[in-house]
Design a protein around this motif. Structure first.
Motif, PDB file in Angstrom:
ATOM      1  N   UNK A  81       0.923  -0.710  -0.023  1.00 14.65           N
ATOM      2  CA  UNK A  81       0.223   0.247  -0.124  1.00 14.65           C
ATOM      3  C   UNK A  81       0.930   1.694  -0.330  1.00 14.65           C
ATOM      4  N   UNK A  82       1.596   1.007   0.870  1.00 13.55           N
ATOM      5  CA  UNK A  82       3.107   1.851   0.485  1.00 13.55           C
ATOM      6  C   UNK A  82       3.621   2.743  -0.311  1.00 13.55           C
ATOM      7  N   UNK A  83       3.951   1.351  -1.613  1.00 19.44           N
ATOM      8  CA  UNK A  83       4.726   1.676  -2.211  1.00 19.44           C
ATOM      9  C   UNK A  83       3.528   2.576  -3.541  1.00 19.44           C
ATOM     10  N   UNK A  84       2.438   1.467  -3.109  1.00 17.64           N
ATOM     11  CA  UNK A  84       1.882   2.322  -4.450  1.00 17.64           C
ATOM     12  C   UNK A  84       1.205   3.566  -4.486  1.00 17.64           C
ATOM     13  N   UNK A  85       1.198   4.057  -2.815  1.00 17.40           N
ATOM     14  CA  UNK A  85       0.674   5.019  -3.068  1.00 17.40           C
ATOM     15  C   UNK A  85       2.120   6.427  -3.055  1.00 17.40           C
ATOM     16  N   UNK A  86       2.713   5.894  -3.187  1.00 11.37           N
ATOM     17  CA  UNK A  86       4.218   6.319  -3.772  1.00 11.37           C
ATOM     18  C   UNK A  86       4.471   7.300  -5.096  1.00 11.37           C
ATOM     19  N   UNK A  87       4.780   5.601  -5.738  1.00 15.38           N
ATOM     20  CA  UNK A  87       4.098   5.622  -7.114  1.00 15.38           C
ATOM     21  C   UNK A  87       3.114   6.373  -8.047  1.00 15.38           C
ATOM     22  N   UNK A  88       1.710   6.404  -6.844  1.00 20.08           N
ATOM     23  CA  UNK A  88       0.679   7.463  -7.395  1.00 20.08           C
ATOM     24  C   UNK A  88       0.916   8.988  -7.115  1.00 20.08           C
ATOM     25  N   UNK A  89       1.593   9.523  -6.008  1.00 23.38           N
ATOM     26  CA  UNK A  89       1.252  10.097  -5.506  1.00 23.38           C
ATOM     27  C   UNK A  89       0.812  10.896  -4.659  1.00 23.38           C
TER      28      UNK A  89
END
Ligand SMILES: C[S@@+](CC[C@H](N)C(=O)[O-])C[C@H]1O[C@@H](n2cnc3c(N)ncnc32)[C@H](O)[C@@H]1O
Length: 255
Positions: A81-89
């Protein structure tokens, strides 16, 4: 909760069937419907219990300016979830890895407490719902979708399934009573079991018609596991043993 269920492979194969970012049924439509059903002021503070891969939290933040605290038990879900949050800004979302039973916040920390397909893992709902009530601000809303059980004993197959899965499922009206006893008002319960049976059937069809792709991405064993589990849930739902409830409640304006 079995260790396999929410291992990295377990999560990814669930996500394959639920859709990118989600581990709950009927997404993103159900999240949008539930948000519409409550008063959702922009910027409200949300606690998402069992936040999974973060799809619902991202939607709340993006579409409603919500500030979401997502809590999930496993490192694997919170890491992704954190990784995707970062990827999606995406801003306005914070994930905490932990067991909801061990966490605490000051009274009135959230305007909405939200939990989808997670509380089936919680045996002492009485105690947890009292904490939810305390953590909510006056007039705040509680939104839960969760499994429940029929009145009386179910089929042997169903009873074996819930016992093996460790799901302490109450009946729908008992669930609503626990919420009322915890202090919530305007408690409503909707029996959405037919919707769940339809969604499970759609997912089974998707799995079957994409069998080759699924087996290449995961494995034949994963396919058999998912198919068996989904078929069992579908049968239990169709036979009336397993229920899907949508529950809502509020804290009074005076707290
Ligand atoms: C079926 S998934 C639903 C995820 C998410 N609500 C969604 O709709 O996409 C259930 C999630 O609850 C988490 N979970 C189970 N027990 C928990 C607990 N005691 N505290 C926090 N999270 C928990 C699991 O790790 C899993 O990610």
């Amino acid at each position: 909760m079995s260790s396999e269920q929410y291992s990295l492979t377990g999560i990814l194969r669930y996500e394959w069937i639920f859709g990118y970012g989600f581990l709950g049924y009927g997404e993103p439509g159900v999240t949008r419907n539930l948000i519409e059903a409550i008063n959702w002021p922009s910027g409200c503070r949300v606690l998402d219990v069992g936040s999974g891969l973060g799809g619902p939290a991202f939607l709340m933040a993006r579409e409603h300016g919500a500030r979401v605290t997502g809590v999930d038990l496993t490192e694997a879900t919170v890491g992704l979830a954190r990784q995707r949050q970062e990827e999606q800004g995406i801003s306005g979302v914070d994930f905490i890895q932990g067991d909801i039973h061990d966490l605490d916040w000051p009274p009135e920390s959230f305007d909405v407490i939200w939990s989808r397909e997670t509380l089936l893992h919680v045996p002492d709902k009485e105690k947890l719902f009292k904490k939810f009530h305390l953590w909510l601000s006056p007039g705040g809303a509680l939104v839960i979708t969760d499994y429940a059980r029929r009145q009386g004993r179910g089929s042997d197959r169903f009873e074996e399934y819930v016992e093996a899965s460790g799901y302490p499922l109450p009946e729908l009206d008992r669930y609503a009573r626990i919420l009322t006893e915890a202090g919530f008002v305007d408690v409503s319960v909707e029996d959405r079991s037919e919707t769940l049976a339809d969604l499970l059937q759609e997912q089974l069809d998707k799995l079957e018609s994409n069998k080759k792709e699924f087996c290449e991405t995961f494995s034949r064993e994963d396919y058999e596991y998912l198919k068996g589990r989904w078929q069992l849930k579908f049968d239990c739902c169709r036979d009336g043993d397993m229920k899907w409830g949508w529950f809502m409640g509020r804290k009074t304006k005076t707290g």
